[in-house]
Scaffold this motif. Structure first.
Motif, PDB file in Angstrom:
ATOM      1  N   ALA A  80       0.833  -1.213   0.000  1.00 34.06           N
ATOM      2  CA  ALA A  80       0.000   0.000   0.000  1.00 34.06           C
ATOM      3  C   ALA A  80       0.863   1.257   0.000  1.00 34.06           C
ATOM      4  CB  ALA A  80      -0.931  -0.007   1.215  1.00 34.06           C
ATOM      5  N   GLU A  81       1.990   1.223   0.693  1.00 26.12           N
ATOM      6  CA  GLU A  81       2.891   2.379   0.716  1.00 26.12           C
ATOM      7  C   GLU A  81       3.632   2.518  -0.609  1.00 26.12           C
ATOM      8  OE1 GLU A  81       2.859   4.716   3.023  1.00 26.12           O
ATOM      9  OE2 GLU A  81       1.312   3.569   4.049  1.00 26.12           O
ATOM     10  N   PHE A  82       4.040   1.392  -1.183  1.00 25.70           N
ATOM     11  CA  PHE A  82       4.669   1.405  -2.503  1.00 25.70           C
ATOM     12  C   PHE A  82       3.697   2.004  -3.510  1.00 25.70           C
ATOM     13  CE2 PHE A  82       6.100  -0.023  -6.582  1.00 25.70           C
ATOM     14  CZ  PHE A  82       7.484  -0.119  -6.484  1.00 25.70           C
ATOM     15  N   ALA A  83       2.425   1.612  -3.412  1.00 24.23           N
ATOM     16  CA  ALA A  83       1.393   2.100  -4.328  1.00 24.23           C
ATOM     17  C   ALA A  83       1.249   3.618  -4.244  1.00 24.23           C
ATOM     18  CB  ALA A  83       0.065   1.419  -4.037  1.00 24.23           C
ATOM     19  N   LYS A  84       1.377   4.183  -3.046  1.00 23.35           N
ATOM     20  CA  LYS A  84       1.290   5.641  -2.895  1.00 23.35           C
ATOM     21  C   LYS A  84       2.432   6.338  -3.632  1.00 23.35           C
ATOM     22  CE  LYS A  84      -0.877   5.546   1.666  1.00 23.35           C
ATOM     23  NZ  LYS A  84      -0.650   5.822   3.103  1.00 23.35           N
ATOM     24  N   VAL A  85       3.640   5.774  -3.515  1.00 27.53           N
ATOM     25  CA  VAL A  85       4.797   6.353  -4.198  1.00 27.53           C
ATOM     26  C   VAL A  85       4.614   6.221  -5.711  1.00 27.53           C
ATOM     27  CG1 VAL A  85       7.290   6.146  -4.558  1.00 27.53           C
ATOM     28  CG2 VAL A  85       6.350   6.020  -2.247  1.00 27.53           C
ATOM     29  N   ALA A  86       4.133   5.062  -6.162  1.00 28.44           N
ATOM     30  CA  ALA A  86       3.906   4.852  -7.594  1.00 28.44           C
ATOM     31  C   ALA A  86       2.870   5.843  -8.131  1.00 28.44           C
ATOM     32  CB  ALA A  86       3.451   3.418  -7.858  1.00 28.44           C
ATOM     33  N   ALA A  87       1.797   6.047  -7.386  1.00 25.34           N
ATOM     34  CA  ALA A  87       0.748   6.975  -7.829  1.00 25.34           C
ATOM     35  C   ALA A  87       1.281   8.406  -7.922  1.00 25.34           C
ATOM     36  CB  ALA A  87      -0.447   6.902  -6.881  1.00 25.34           C
ATOM     37  N   ALA A  88       2.182   8.763  -7.017  1.00 23.92           N
ATOM     38  CA  ALA A  88       2.711  10.122  -6.993  1.00 23.92           C
ATOM     39  C   ALA A  88       3.829  10.361  -8.010  1.00 23.92           C
ATOM     40  CB  ALA A  88       3.232  10.443  -5.586  1.00 23.92           C
ATOM     41  N   TYR A  89       4.634   9.342  -8.299  1.00 21.54           N
ATOM     42  CA  TYR A  89       5.832   9.555  -9.112  1.00 21.54           C
ATOM     43  C   TYR A  89       5.849   8.857 -10.467  1.00 21.54           C
ATOM     44  CZ  TYR A  89       8.205  11.801  -5.220  1.00 21.54           C
ATOM     45  OH  TYR A  89       8.566  12.669  -4.230  1.00 21.54           O
ATOM     46  N   SER A  90       5.183   7.729 -10.606  1.00 21.67           N
ATOM     47  CA  SER A  90       5.329   6.942 -11.832  1.00 21.67           C
ATOM     48  C   SER A  90       4.732   7.645 -13.036  1.00 21.67           C
ATOM     49  CB  SER A  90       4.692   5.558 -11.677  1.00 21.67           C
ATOM     50  OG  SER A  90       5.004   4.761 -12.804  1.00 21.67           O
ATOM     51  N   GLU A  91       5.438   7.567 -14.153  1.00 21.43           N
ATOM     52  CA  GLU A  91       4.971   8.134 -15.407  1.00 21.43           C
ATOM     53  C   GLU A  91       4.364   7.058 -16.305  1.00 21.43           C
ATOM     54  OE1 GLU A  91       8.513  10.135 -16.798  1.00 21.43           O
ATOM     55  OE2 GLU A  91       8.530  11.417 -15.042  1.00 21.43           O
ATOM     56  N   CYS A  92       4.205   5.863 -15.767  1.00 20.22           N
ATOM     57  CA  CYS A  92       3.570   4.754 -16.479  1.00 20.22           C
ATOM     58  C   CYS A  92       2.071   4.793 -16.174  1.00 20.22           C
ATOM     59  CB  CYS A  92       4.168   3.432 -15.995  1.00 20.22           C
ATOM     60  SG  CYS A  92       3.461   1.958 -16.761  1.00 20.22           S
ATOM     61  N   PRO A  93       1.225   4.423 -17.128  1.00 22.41           N
ATOM     62  CA  PRO A  93      -0.212   4.367 -16.833  1.00 22.41           C
ATOM     63  C   PRO A  93      -0.546   3.484 -15.622  1.00 22.41           C
ATOM     64  CG  PRO A  93       0.147   4.164 -19.194  1.00 22.41           C
ATOM     65  CD  PRO A  93       1.503   4.121 -18.536  1.00 22.41           C
ATOM     66  N   SER A  94       0.306   2.494 -15.324  1.00 22.24           N
ATOM     67  CA  SER A  94       0.057   1.634 -14.164  1.00 22.24           C
ATOM     68  C   SER A  94       0.173   2.398 -12.846  1.00 22.24           C
ATOM     69  CB  SER A  94       1.034   0.449 -14.149  1.00 22.24           C
ATOM     70  OG  SER A  94       2.354   0.895 -13.872  1.00 22.24           O
ATOM     71  N   GLY A  95       0.767   3.586 -12.878  1.00 16.30           N
ATOM     72  CA  GLY A  95       0.890   4.397 -11.672  1.00 16.30           C
ATOM     73  C   GLY A  95      -0.461   4.690 -11.043  1.00 16.30           C
ATOM     74  N   LYS A  96      -1.492   4.824 -11.876  1.00 15.78           N
ATOM     75  CA  LYS A  96      -2.849   5.075 -11.372  1.00 15.78           C
ATOM     76  C   LYS A  96      -3.377   3.888 -10.576  1.00 15.78           C
ATOM     77  CE  LYS A  96      -3.931   8.157 -15.159  1.00 15.78           C
ATOM     78  NZ  LYS A  96      -4.538   8.268 -16.481  1.00 15.78           N
ATOM     79  N   LYS A  97      -2.789   2.716 -10.811  1.00  9.07           N
ATOM     80  CA  LYS A  97      -3.173   1.496 -10.080  1.00  9.07           C
ATOM     81  C   LYS A  97      -2.092   1.135  -9.064  1.00  9.07           C
ATOM     82  CE  LYS A  97      -3.341  -1.135 -13.614  1.00  9.07           C
ATOM     83  NZ  LYS A  97      -3.462  -2.346 -14.431  1.00  9.07           N
ATOM     84  N   GLY A  98      -1.363   2.124  -8.582  1.00  5.71           N
ATOM     85  CA  GLY A  98      -0.324   1.871  -7.603  1.00  5.71           C
ATOM     86  C   GLY A  98       0.883   1.142  -8.180  1.00  5.71           C
ATOM     87  N   GLY A  99       1.065   1.241  -9.503  1.00  6.37           N
ATOM     88  CA  GLY A  99       2.196   0.597 -10.152  1.00  6.37           C
ATOM     89  C   GLY A  99       1.994  -0.884 -10.419  1.00  6.37           C
ATOM     90  N   ASP A 100       0.787  -1.388 -10.161  1.00  5.89           N
ATOM     91  CA  ASP A 100       0.503  -2.825 -10.282  1.00  5.89           C
ATOM     92  C   ASP A 100       0.547  -3.280 -11.737  1.00  5.89           C
ATOM     93  OD1 ASP A 100      -0.275  -5.449  -9.909  1.00  5.89           O
ATOM     94  OD2 ASP A 100      -2.254  -4.962  -9.095  1.00  5.89           O
ATOM     95  N   LEU A 101       1.445  -4.222 -12.033  1.00  4.68           N
ATOM     96  CA  LEU A 101       1.537  -4.809 -13.372  1.00  4.68           C
ATOM     97  C   LEU A 101       0.899  -6.187 -13.415  1.00  4.68           C
ATOM     98  CD1 LEU A 101       5.190  -3.831 -14.312  1.00  4.68           C
ATOM     99  CD2 LEU A 101       3.062  -2.753 -15.056  1.00  4.68           C
ATOM    100  N   GLY A 102       0.421  -6.671 -12.276  1.00  7.70           N
ATOM    101  CA  GLY A 102      -0.208  -7.991 -12.230  1.00  7.70           C
ATOM    102  C   GLY A 102       0.793  -9.096 -12.501  1.00  7.70           C
ATOM    103  N   TRP A 103       0.267 -10.255 -12.884  1.00  2.00           N
ATOM    104  CA  TRP A 103       1.097 -11.423 -13.202  1.00  2.00           C
ATOM    105  C   TRP A 103       1.523 -11.339 -14.660  1.00  2.00           C
ATOM    106  CZ3 TRP A 103       2.755 -14.716  -9.569  1.00  2.00           C
ATOM    107  CH2 TRP A 103       2.062 -14.776  -8.366  1.00  2.00           C
TER     108      TRP A 103
END
Length: 145
Positions: A80-103
């Motif tokens: 959940a904390e990683f997801a917050k950082v991903a949402a704030a910093y990631s420039e990938c569309p997955s950032g909106k999902k907390g950086g989740d790339l799934g399987w």
């Protein structure tokens, strides 16, 4: 993150330094096969989150947040904390999902990304690294065959 011609696993080359205490399968939903050592690099699928930035300075800024909050203490970064950082910093569309790339299976991601994703222990966070798409770091959430 497309497939590239270097899809075979050549093992870790010092990239992707992990946080201390990574466990093999932690919360993995896969069938644990005994006798395969720590399982790094031997699984067929991994589940990851990541942060992607075009500039190295921005990825280092994001990674510093995780270092100061968890990694410097040898702790694992909570998803959940990683997801917050991903949402704030990631420039990938997955950032909106907390950086989740799934399987995803071997061969789906570009060489450096795949190498780090398949060689980071479950629960650990890689150090920043460069791929053809920019700069990343990864949180490994699972592995299965």
């Amino acid at each position: 993150m497309g497939k590239d011609s270097k899809s075979k696993d050549s093992g870790s080359k010092g990239k992707g330094k992990q946080a201390a205490g990574g466990s093999e399968d932690g919360a993995s939903k896969g069938k644990g096969k005994a006798g395969k050592g720590d399982g790094l690099g031997t699984c067929t699928y991994v589940k990851t989150r990541h942060v992607l930035c075009e500039k190295q300075s921005k990825i280092n800024e994001a990674y510093k947040i995780l270092q100061e909050g968890w990694l410097n203490n040898g702790d694992k970064v909570p998803p959940a904390e990683f997801a917050k950082v991903a949402a704030a910093y990631s420039e990938c569309p997955s950032g909106k999902k907390g950086g989740d790339l799934g399987w995803f299976p071997r061969g789906k991601m570009a060489g450096p990304f795949q190498e780090v994703a398949f060689n980071t222990p479950v629960g650990a966070t890689s150090a920043p690294f460069k791929s053809t798409h920019g700069y990343h770091f990864i949180l490994s959430e699972g592995r299965k065959n």
